[in-house]
Design an enzyme around this catalytic site. Structure first.
Site, PDB file in Angstrom:
ATOM      1  N   SER A  28       0.948  -0.953  -0.130  1.00  0.00           N
ATOM      2  CA  SER A  28      -0.173   0.065  -0.084  1.00  0.00           C
ATOM      3  C   SER A  28       0.885   1.302  -0.043  1.00  0.00           C
ATOM      4  CB  SER A  28      -0.815   0.044   1.303  1.00  0.00           C
ATOM      5  OG  SER A  28      -2.003   1.069   0.896  1.00  0.00           O
ATOM      6  N   GLU A  29       0.647   2.225  -0.922  1.00  0.00           N
ATOM      7  CA  GLU A  29       1.529   3.450  -1.173  1.00  0.00           C
ATOM      8  C   GLU A  29       1.948   4.241   0.244  1.00  0.00           C
ATOM      9  OE1 GLU A  29      -1.212   2.609  -2.714  1.00  0.00           O
ATOM     10  OE2 GLU A  29      -2.454   4.449  -3.073  1.00  0.00           O
ATOM     11  N   ASN A  30       1.284   4.124   1.133  1.00  0.00           N
ATOM     12  CA  ASN A  30       1.191   5.086   2.241  1.00  0.00           C
ATOM     13  C   ASN A  30       2.601   4.171   2.860  1.00  0.00           C
ATOM     14  OD1 ASN A  30      -0.317   2.971   2.897  1.00  0.00           O
ATOM     15  ND2 ASN A  30      -0.744   3.830   4.907  1.00  0.00           N
TER      16      ASN A  30
END
Lengths: 230, 216
Positions: free
Chosen positions: B45-47
């Site tokens: 997940s890009e966070n």
């Protein structure tokens, strides 16, 4: 040689930020957002700020306090979808918003912290986000120049710090914090726990102390840092 | 199983052992529920996480552990956390085997529009451009038509693009289609859906091979 103790009071640290300052704020949603530093900034009330943050938090939280207080002139961000108030202010022309692709935003900040002026990429070619950007030819292909994003101040949140300013983040609260801590002229960090110098092992440090100017210990963690109930 | 769940389960079948995968916000995130628990897959997940375990159980959320959509998650054994620059180095550097994304419109030439509807919806692009442009394989997961019954699969997108020519496969509640240089190939039909119904609901010509059409 002993390390310098960078412990600072919340009021004195935030008092450094004046009208028109460019301020980076860490966090992706709630995790890593330095709510206590933002709250004190609202209390001080400098105007015409440029805020650089991944998102605009949610209504009634964090960046939204600055927006609602009319302190923000310009917001550089990747996404404000969870804050209807920010969208309304943008559409009404009350704030200027520059949208940047999330990883390009991160890299433009990282690059500033690395003492460089920009980089080239092909992200966004053929889309609205490429419009108006300087183009470069490399090996026959066209790329976009992405300038570094510099700032006067970075406000970051750490789970743990030592008094010298070495920072450790927790889980997905890391996000933009270590990048912003490197990118600003003056970095103000808040930490949930501040340990004596030497109590964080050198291999465990995420942001090395030389990037941190002022360290504020949080006496307690207000409810806004908790799990969001939707 | 509802038609939506069949679509999610069908997309999940293309997630195979060893892949590093990013599931976009919204519908694609739910594909996670249809990947077998023993399938060795790394969800990014890009966070800033590689190794999403799943949604956190009610009452067990960690305030510092969310996915990019803001949902509280767990970290799987072997997972890692990193900053946003590292997270997108992973994306742009070609380490993502697959991303599944939502769409406002998707075109027969692989163009994707999923971030802005001028005058109506403009909340920022987030990580969508980089995921769409740089994942090794891009799947789009969408209802075949919008809530008014208009096709979401078109010959050309009318909305501003997220990325040009990026989509490989489209999963809908009616069909699975692949993007090829000669146009959109129908490769599977949802159970109970006819070829004529799919053609009617699609805003672009479909190439259909002779012989029986597989169903899902």
């Amino acid at each position: 040689m002993p390390a310098l103790d960078k412990s600072a009071g919340l009021t004195e640290a935030i008092a450094l930020i004046g009208d028109g300052a460019r301020v980076m704020i860490g966090g992706f949603g709630v995790p890593g957002t330095p709510f206590c530093l933002i709250e004190e900034l609202v209390r001080r009330g400098p105007k015409n700020l440029t805020i650089i943050k991944n998102d605009a938090n949610e209504p009634g939280m964090g960046v939204d306090w600055l927006l609602s207080a009319g302190m923000v002139k310009r917001l550089i961000t990747s996404h404000v979808g969870l804050n209807g108030n920010a969208i309304r202010m943008m559409n009404a022309g009350e704030i200027e918003v520059e949208f940047v692709a999330q990883g390009i935003l991160a890299e433009r900040i990282r690059i500033a912290g690395a003492g460089l002026k920009g980089f080239v990429s092909d992200i966004g070619m053929g889309t609205l986000l490429a419009e108006g950007k300087q183009r470069l030819e490399i090996d026959g292909a066209t790329y976009l120049f992405e300038p570094a994003i510099e700032a006067d101040f970075a406000l970051v949140h750490a789970a743990r710090a030592d008094a010298g300013g070495n920072l450790v983040y927790e889980a997905t609260a890391r996000n933009f914090n270590p990048l912003m801590a490197m990118a600003a002229e003056c970095t103000i960090a808040e930490a949930e726990t501040v340990l004596p110098i030497g109590d964080i092992g050198p291999d465990a440090v995420h942001t090395p102390a030389p990037f941190v100017d002022h360290l504020v210990a949080l006496a307690e963690l207000p409810e806004v840092y908790g799990v969001v109930k939707r | 199983m509802s038609s939506k769940d069949r679509m999610l389960a069908r997309a999940a079948r293309d997630i195979t052992p060893g892949m590093t995968v990013n599931l976009g916000i919204g519908l694609p995130t739910q594909v996670m529920n249809f990947v077998p628990a023993d399938c060795p897959v790394c969800l990014h997940s890009e966070n800033g996480i590689a190794g999403v375990g799943g949604l956190a159980a009610p009452g067990h959320a960690n305030r510092n552990l969310i996915d990019a959509g803001g949902g509280y998650i767990t970290c799987a054994p072997g997972g890692s956390f990193f900053d946003s620059a590292v997270s997108f180095a992973l994306v742009r550097g070609g380490r993502l085997d697959l991303t599944l994304l939502g769409a406002f419109e998707v075109a027969a030439n692989g163009d994707l529009a999923n971030w802005i509807i001028p005058g109506k919806f403009a909340a920022g692009v987030g990580g969508a451009i980089e995921l769409a442009q740089k994942a090794r394989r891009v799947g789009v997961l969408t209802t075949h038509t919008d809530k008014h019954g208009n096709p979401k699969i078109l010959e050309r997108c009318t909305l501003p693009l997220t990325a040009v020519g990026c989509v490989h496969r489209i999963y809908t509640d009616m069909a699975v289609c692949d993007v090829h240089p000669d146009g959109l190939h129908l490769v599977e039909l949802a159970e109970g859906i006819t070829l004529a119904e799919v053609r009617e609901a699609t805003g672009a010509p479909l190439v259909v091979a002779d012989g029986p059409m597989p169903t899902f």
